[in-house]
Design a protein around this motif. Structure first.
Motif, PDB file in Angstrom:
ATOM      1  N   TRP A  57       0.881  -1.075  -0.052  1.00 28.00           N
ATOM      2  CA  TRP A  57      -0.106  -0.065   0.016  1.00 28.00           C
ATOM      3  C   TRP A  57       1.233   1.462  -0.020  1.00 28.00           C
ATOM      4  O   TRP A  57       1.769   1.513   0.612  1.00 28.00           O
ATOM      5  CB  TRP A  57      -0.430  -0.123   0.510  1.00 28.00           C
ATOM      6  CG  TRP A  57      -2.250  -1.173   1.011  1.00 28.00           C
ATOM      7  CD1 TRP A  57      -2.106  -1.578   0.237  1.00 28.00           C
ATOM      8  CD2 TRP A  57      -2.842  -1.401   2.432  1.00 28.00           C
ATOM      9  NE1 TRP A  57      -3.545  -2.664   0.518  1.00 28.00           N
ATOM     10  CE2 TRP A  57      -3.670  -2.036   2.370  1.00 28.00           C
ATOM     11  CE3 TRP A  57      -3.160  -1.053   3.680  1.00 28.00           C
ATOM     12  CZ2 TRP A  57      -4.594  -3.366   2.660  1.00 28.00           C
ATOM     13  CZ3 TRP A  57      -3.630  -1.370   4.396  1.00 28.00           C
ATOM     14  CH2 TRP A  57      -4.451  -2.640   4.395  1.00 28.00           C
ATOM     15  N   LEU A  59       0.863   5.104   0.631  1.00 30.74           N
ATOM     16  CA  LEU A  59       0.497   6.393   0.941  1.00 30.74           C
ATOM     17  C   LEU A  59       0.649   7.305   0.601  1.00 30.74           C
ATOM     18  O   LEU A  59       2.387   8.290   0.170  1.00 30.74           O
ATOM     19  CB  LEU A  59       0.511   6.839   2.204  1.00 30.74           C
ATOM     20  CG  LEU A  59      -0.691   8.123   3.051  1.00 30.74           C
ATOM     21  CD1 LEU A  59      -1.931   7.392   2.327  1.00 30.74           C
ATOM     22  CD2 LEU A  59      -0.186   8.183   3.887  1.00 30.74           C
ATOM     23  N   LEU A  86      -3.133   4.468  -1.649  1.00 27.30           N
ATOM     24  CA  LEU A  86      -4.065   4.952  -0.465  1.00 27.30           C
ATOM     25  C   LEU A  86      -4.176   6.456  -0.458  1.00 27.30           C
ATOM     26  O   LEU A  86      -2.730   7.338  -0.885  1.00 27.30           O
ATOM     27  CB  LEU A  86      -3.739   4.398   0.404  1.00 27.30           C
ATOM     28  CG  LEU A  86      -3.784   2.794   0.799  1.00 27.30           C
ATOM     29  CD1 LEU A  86      -3.265   2.854   2.282  1.00 27.30           C
ATOM     30  CD2 LEU A  86      -5.513   2.234   0.250  1.00 27.30           C
ATOM     31  N   SER A  87      -5.188   7.338  -0.351  1.00 24.80           N
ATOM     32  CA  SER A  87      -5.439   8.400  -0.477  1.00 24.80           C
ATOM     33  C   SER A  87      -5.337   9.643   0.975  1.00 24.80           C
ATOM     34  O   SER A  87      -5.201  10.532   0.892  1.00 24.80           O
ATOM     35  CB  SER A  87      -6.272   9.471  -1.234  1.00 24.80           C
ATOM     36  OG  SER A  87      -7.503   8.788  -0.342  1.00 24.80           O
ATOM     37  N   THR A  88      -5.937   8.329   1.923  1.00 29.52           N
ATOM     38  CA  THR A  88      -5.628   8.952   3.388  1.00 29.52           C
ATOM     39  C   THR A  88      -5.116   8.002   3.605  1.00 29.52           C
ATOM     40  O   THR A  88      -4.727   6.329   3.593  1.00 29.52           O
ATOM     41  CB  THR A  88      -7.209   8.633   3.740  1.00 29.52           C
ATOM     42  OG1 THR A  88      -7.907   7.440   3.122  1.00 29.52           O
ATOM     43  CG2 THR A  88      -8.407   9.723   3.018  1.00 29.52           C
ATOM     44  N   PRO A  89      -4.611   7.856   5.818  1.00 28.39           N
ATOM     45  CA  PRO A  89      -3.695   7.087   6.412  1.00 28.39           C
ATOM     46  C   PRO A  89      -4.499   5.842   6.306  1.00 28.39           C
ATOM     47  O   PRO A  89      -5.766   5.544   6.324  1.00 28.39           O
ATOM     48  CB  PRO A  89      -3.693   7.999   7.544  1.00 28.39           C
ATOM     49  CG  PRO A  89      -3.734   9.035   6.872  1.00 28.39           C
ATOM     50  CD  PRO A  89      -4.635   8.788   5.629  1.00 28.39           C
ATOM     51  N   PRO A  90      -4.154   4.452   6.295  1.00 26.43           N
ATOM     52  CA  PRO A  90      -4.604   2.455   6.966  1.00 26.43           C
ATOM     53  C   PRO A  90      -5.353   2.981   7.957  1.00 26.43           C
ATOM     54  O   PRO A  90      -4.963   3.319   8.599  1.00 26.43           O
ATOM     55  CB  PRO A  90      -4.097   1.841   5.964  1.00 26.43           C
ATOM     56  CG  PRO A  90      -2.269   2.543   6.279  1.00 26.43           C
ATOM     57  CD  PRO A  90      -2.354   4.045   6.224  1.00 26.43           C
ATOM     58  N   LEU A 105       3.324  -1.316   3.391  1.00 30.87           N
ATOM     59  CA  LEU A 105       3.285   0.180   3.821  1.00 30.87           C
ATOM     60  C   LEU A 105       3.966   1.106   3.477  1.00 30.87           C
ATOM     61  O   LEU A 105       5.255   1.203   3.615  1.00 30.87           O
ATOM     62  CB  LEU A 105       2.252   0.594   5.375  1.00 30.87           C
ATOM     63  CG  LEU A 105       1.954   2.435   5.335  1.00 30.87           C
ATOM     64  CD1 LEU A 105       0.766   2.484   4.114  1.00 30.87           C
ATOM     65  CD2 LEU A 105       1.210   2.683   6.400  1.00 30.87           C
ATOM     66  N   LEU A 107       5.531   4.636   3.097  1.00 27.44           N
ATOM     67  CA  LEU A 107       4.996   6.573   3.130  1.00 27.44           C
ATOM     68  C   LEU A 107       6.018   6.893   2.848  1.00 27.44           C
ATOM     69  O   LEU A 107       6.759   6.896   2.448  1.00 27.44           O
ATOM     70  CB  LEU A 107       5.212   6.502   4.516  1.00 27.44           C
ATOM     71  CG  LEU A 107       4.021   5.503   5.509  1.00 27.44           C
ATOM     72  CD1 LEU A 107       4.428   6.185   6.639  1.00 27.44           C
ATOM     73  CD2 LEU A 107       2.238   5.877   4.756  1.00 27.44           C
TER      74      LEU A 107
END
Length: 145
Positions: A57, A59, A86-90, A105, A107
């Motif tokens: 994922w 972000l 992802l546009s918002t934090p998981p 993840l 970032l």
């Protein structure tokens, strides 16, 4: 609330009978009690967002350069279509759900909420690529073990 067994069980749990009758005390009809109970319970009022698919994922606002994405996917033994943007934090419970291997993840900036995340900007320099390689080493060792 005439059942004495139920009353004693609720009393042991710390729930008094007036708490159960509260909607009736406020003048709410019995048919509306369920609606009042649902609005008072925040867990049921907020629908749970579906968990994204994928093994990595990201972000960020966009995907990185295709060459960088392909290199990372090749190192992790995944396909590029298994990367989810992802546009918002998981949500924390997404990463904690039981499955054979939780997704990684990625970032673009460090975040203390996700200490195990890969940290790398979308357009990394040579020092940032080396740092990403060092972050990937434990994941690569786990794959070969």
């Amino acid at each position: 609330m005439t059942d004495p067994v139920r009353q004693s069980m609720l009393a042991r749990m710390g729930i008094q009978s007036w708490q159960l009758r509260r909607p009736a005390m406020l003048g709410v009809a019995p048919a509306e009690e369920a609606e009042v109970a649902n609005t008072e319970s925040p867990q049921e009022a907020i629908p749970e967002a579906p968990r994204p698919a994928g093994k990595l994922w990201l972000l960020a606002q966009a995907l990185p350069a295709a060459a960088l994405l392909e290199d990372i996917c090749q190192l992790l033994a995944i396909r590029t279509d298994e990367v989810r943007l992802l546009s918002t934090p998981p949500e924390a419970h997404w990463l904690q759900q039981e499955q054979e291997q939780p997704p990684l993840l990625w970032l673009t900036e460090a975040d203390s909420r996700w200490p195990d995340a890969l940290i790398c900007p979308l357009a990394p320099g040579s020092a940032e690529k080396r740092a990403l390689w060092q972050q990937l080493q434990p994941h690569l060792a786990a794959q070969t073990a």
